[in-house]
Design a protein around this motif. Structure first.
Motif, PDB file in Angstrom:
ATOM      1  N   ARG A  47     111.709   9.520  27.896  1.00 34.78           N
ATOM      2  CA  ARG A  47     112.145   8.611  28.966  1.00 34.78           C
ATOM      3  C   ARG A  47     112.722   9.424  30.118  1.00 34.78           C
ATOM      4  O   ARG A  47     113.554  10.303  29.905  1.00 34.78           O
ATOM      5  CB  ARG A  47     113.188   7.640  28.447  1.00 34.78           C
ATOM      6  CG  ARG A  47     112.639   6.728  27.365  1.00 34.78           C
ATOM      7  CD  ARG A  47     113.648   5.701  26.935  1.00 34.78           C
ATOM      8  NE  ARG A  47     113.153   4.967  25.799  1.00 34.78           N
ATOM      9  CZ  ARG A  47     112.564   3.787  25.879  1.00 34.78           C
ATOM     10  NH1 ARG A  47     112.396   3.212  27.045  1.00 34.78           N
ATOM     11  NH2 ARG A  47     112.154   3.164  24.788  1.00 34.78           N
ATOM     12  N   ARG A  49     115.116   9.682  33.175  1.00 29.74           N
ATOM     13  CA  ARG A  49     116.398   9.086  33.560  1.00 29.74           C
ATOM     14  C   ARG A  49     116.814   9.656  34.908  1.00 29.74           C
ATOM     15  O   ARG A  49     116.371  10.728  35.303  1.00 29.74           O
ATOM     16  CB  ARG A  49     117.479   9.410  32.525  1.00 29.74           C
ATOM     17  CG  ARG A  49     117.142   9.022  31.109  1.00 29.74           C
ATOM     18  CD  ARG A  49     117.342   7.570  30.886  1.00 29.74           C
ATOM     19  NE  ARG A  49     117.269   7.270  29.462  1.00 29.74           N
ATOM     20  CZ  ARG A  49     116.961   6.091  28.999  1.00 29.74           C
ATOM     21  NH1 ARG A  49     116.716   5.101  29.815  1.00 29.74           N
ATOM     22  NH2 ARG A  49     116.907   5.879  27.709  1.00 29.74           N
ATOM     23  N   ASP A  51     120.384  10.256  37.392  1.00 32.21           N
ATOM     24  CA  ASP A  51     121.829  10.188  37.517  1.00 32.21           C
ATOM     25  C   ASP A  51     122.232  10.988  38.747  1.00 32.21           C
ATOM     26  O   ASP A  51     121.920  12.168  38.856  1.00 32.21           O
ATOM     27  CB  ASP A  51     122.505  10.765  36.261  1.00 32.21           C
ATOM     28  CG  ASP A  51     124.006  10.619  36.305  1.00 32.21           C
ATOM     29  OD1 ASP A  51     124.504   9.666  36.934  1.00 32.21           O
ATOM     30  OD2 ASP A  51     124.691  11.467  35.709  1.00 32.21           O
ATOM     31  N   GLU A  58     114.932  12.386  28.580  1.00 33.97           N
ATOM     32  CA  GLU A  58     115.557  12.185  27.289  1.00 33.97           C
ATOM     33  C   GLU A  58     114.423  12.056  26.278  1.00 33.97           C
ATOM     34  O   GLU A  58     113.606  11.136  26.372  1.00 33.97           O
ATOM     35  CB  GLU A  58     116.401  10.910  27.333  1.00 33.97           C
ATOM     36  CG  GLU A  58     117.278  10.711  26.138  1.00 33.97           C
ATOM     37  CD  GLU A  58     118.144   9.481  26.329  1.00 33.97           C
ATOM     38  OE1 GLU A  58     119.211   9.602  26.946  1.00 33.97           O
ATOM     39  OE2 GLU A  58     117.723   8.404  25.869  1.00 33.97           O
TER      40      GLU A  58
END
Length: 107
Positions: A47, A49, A51, A58
């Motif tokens: 996945r 991600r 931020d 991940e």
């Protein structure tokens, strides 16, 4: 221990690890490569991600084997890797020749 002894030891460990890999690769369905490790696994989920504008991956694996000469136990039930680098996942091709489930019986 001299540098030559250390190099010989590491070479022997790498050869033993390769032999173990050769013996277990047929048990797994996927190969996963990250910047730090090489894994065999039967279930893989990757996945992307984000931020604070940074993208990372991940990776979750189940029933995994880890290529690492310094690990005393290379089999792991669950593995989770978080990385900012590339992740390569490949499905292993199953052999066209399947061994009989009952085992070999001489005639």
């Amino acid at each position: 221990m001299s540098a030559e002894d250390l190099e010989k030891y590491e070479t022997e460990m790498e050869l033993a690890l390769y032999r173990e890999y050769r013996d277990v690769v047929h048990l797994f369905s996927h190969v996963v490569e990250t910047e730090r490790r090489f894994y065999l696994a039967n279930s893989v989920d990757v996945r992307a991600r984000q931020d604070s504008g940074e993208v990372y991956f991940e990776v979750t694996m189940e029933d995994a084997w880890v290529w690492d000469i310094y690990r005393p136990a290379r089999f792991a039930k669950n593995v989770k890797v978080v990385t900012f680098k590339d992740v390569n996942v490949e499905e292993l091709a199953k052999s066209d020749i399947e061994l009989p489930k009952e085992g070999f019986r001489p005639r």
